[in-house]
Design a protein around this motif. Structure first.
Motif, mmCIF file in Angstrom:
data_model
loop_
_atom_site.group_PDB
_atom_site.id
_atom_site.type_symbol
_atom_site.label_atom_id
_atom_site.label_comp_id
_atom_site.label_asym_id
_atom_site.label_seq_id
_atom_site.Cartn_x
_atom_site.Cartn_y
_atom_site.Cartn_z
ATOM 1 N N GLU A 67 -9.147 0.681 -5.903
ATOM 2 C CA GLU A 67 -8.994 0.882 -7.349
ATOM 3 C C GLU A 67 -7.569 1.331 -7.681
ATOM 4 N N ALA A 68 -7.031 2.253 -6.887
ATOM 5 C CA ALA A 68 -5.661 2.728 -7.098
ATOM 6 C C ALA A 68 -4.664 1.588 -6.925
ATOM 7 N N TYR A 69 -4.904 0.733 -5.943
ATOM 8 C CA TYR A 69 -3.997 -0.387 -5.704
ATOM 9 C C TYR A 69 -4.052 -1.395 -6.852
ATOM 10 N N ARG A 70 -5.232 -1.699 -7.324
ATOM 11 C CA ARG A 70 -5.363 -2.632 -8.456
ATOM 12 C C ARG A 70 -4.686 -2.074 -9.717
ATOM 13 N N ALA A 71 -4.763 -0.761 -9.902
ATOM 14 C CA ALA A 71 -4.083 -0.128 -11.040
ATOM 15 C C ALA A 71 -2.567 -0.241 -10.871
ATOM 16 N N TYR A 72 -2.086 -0.104 -9.655
ATOM 17 C CA TYR A 72 -0.662 -0.265 -9.354
ATOM 18 C C TYR A 72 -0.209 -1.698 -9.665
ATOM 19 N N ILE A 73 -0.971 -2.685 -9.245
ATOM 20 C CA ILE A 73 -0.640 -4.090 -9.512
ATOM 21 C C ILE A 73 -0.628 -4.346 -11.019
ATOM 22 N N TRP A 87 7.208 0.571 -16.411
ATOM 23 C CA TRP A 87 8.009 1.375 -15.495
ATOM 24 C C TRP A 87 7.895 2.868 -15.750
ATOM 25 N N GLU A 88 7.572 3.261 -16.964
ATOM 26 C CA GLU A 88 7.405 4.683 -17.288
ATOM 27 C C GLU A 88 6.195 5.294 -16.583
ATOM 28 N N ARG A 89 5.253 4.456 -16.161
ATOM 29 C CA ARG A 89 4.050 4.959 -15.489
ATOM 30 C C ARG A 89 4.045 4.674 -13.990
ATOM 31 N N LEU A 90 5.119 4.070 -13.478
ATOM 32 C CA LEU A 90 5.173 3.733 -12.060
ATOM 33 C C LEU A 90 4.975 4.967 -11.183
ATOM 34 N N HIS A 91 5.486 6.119 -11.644
ATOM 35 C CA HIS A 91 5.345 7.369 -10.879
ATOM 36 C C HIS A 91 3.880 7.786 -10.687
ATOM 37 N N GLU A 92 2.990 7.254 -11.493
ATOM 38 C CA GLU A 92 1.567 7.564 -11.326
ATOM 39 C C GLU A 92 0.986 6.879 -10.095
ATOM 40 N N ILE A 105 -3.345 -10.784 -6.317
ATOM 41 C CA ILE A 105 -3.949 -10.403 -5.049
ATOM 42 C C ILE A 105 -4.783 -11.561 -4.511
ATOM 43 N N GLY A 106 -4.416 -12.035 -3.313
ATOM 44 C CA GLY A 106 -5.189 -13.077 -2.653
ATOM 45 C C GLY A 106 -6.198 -12.484 -1.689
ATOM 46 N N ILE A 107 -5.742 -11.543 -0.873
ATOM 47 C CA ILE A 107 -6.589 -10.854 0.108
ATOM 48 C C ILE A 107 -6.285 -9.369 0.009
ATOM 49 N N LEU A 108 -7.319 -8.552 0.099
ATOM 50 C CA LEU A 108 -7.148 -7.104 0.064
ATOM 51 C C LEU A 108 -8.047 -6.492 1.133
ATOM 52 N N VAL A 109 -7.442 -5.730 2.043
ATOM 53 C CA VAL A 109 -8.180 -5.081 3.131
ATOM 54 C C VAL A 109 -7.818 -3.603 3.133
ATOM 55 N N CYS A 110 -8.838 -2.760 3.157
ATOM 56 C CA CYS A 110 -8.624 -1.310 3.108
ATOM 57 C C CYS A 110 -9.067 -0.639 4.398
ATOM 58 N N GLY A 161 -2.937 10.189 -3.029
ATOM 59 C CA GLY A 161 -3.296 9.270 -4.101
ATOM 60 C C GLY A 161 -2.201 8.331 -4.573
ATOM 61 N N LYS A 162 -1.035 8.358 -3.904
ATOM 62 C CA LYS A 162 0.074 7.498 -4.313
ATOM 63 C C LYS A 162 0.617 6.719 -3.125
ATOM 64 N N ILE A 163 1.282 5.615 -3.421
ATOM 65 C CA ILE A 163 1.912 4.806 -2.380
ATOM 66 C C ILE A 163 3.128 5.562 -1.857
#
Length: 128
Positions: A8-14, A22-27, A63-68, A110-112
């Motif tokens: 979910e966090a990754y999809r929000a990042y994408i 860009w103002e929310r990239l820090h999230e 996103i083509g493939i996503l593995v966690c 919780g962040k990259i």
């Protein structure tokens, strides 16, 4: 983070990238993020992304493939776009190209925090 939380966090990042918010990239990205082993920090990471969108006005991360496997997520991103001039040192000059990127992200708090990316530049060259 659980597998569902990290996905979910990754999809929000994408979504943040695709909206160029860009103002929310820090999230989504840590202040001391590394990219392919280099400490570039959030400002360097943002600058890299802004430059990508300037060079490729119709850029969209798909996103083509996503593995966690927390805290790591792996993604195969698909791009179908029209770079203005040069792309990866190749004279694309407005030609529509399709290529993929294999990328791993390590999350912390919780962040990259780390990104390792390999882009299929040969696919672009084959289309020119």
């Amino acid at each position: 983070m659980t597998k569902d939380e990290i996905a979910e966090a990754y999809r929000a990042y994408i979504a943040c990238l695709n909206s160029q918010d860009w103002e929310r990239l820090h999230e989504h990205v840590a202040g001391e993020v590394t990219y392919n082993g280099a400490a570039i920090g959030l400002s360097g990471y943002r600058e890299m992304l802004v430059e990508d969108f300037q060079a490729i006005p119709d850029l969209s991360f798909n996103i083509g493939i996503l593995v966690c496997d927390p805290p790591v997520i792996a993604s195969r991103l698909i791009f179908d776009c029209t770079p203005k001039d040069m792309l990866f040192g190749l004279p694309v000059n407005g030609k529509r190209v399709r290529f993929e990127e294999n990328v791993f992200y390590q999350f912390q708090r919780g962040k990259i925090a780390s990104v390792w990316s390999i882009i299929d530049k040969a696919a672009v060259a084959a289309q020119l």
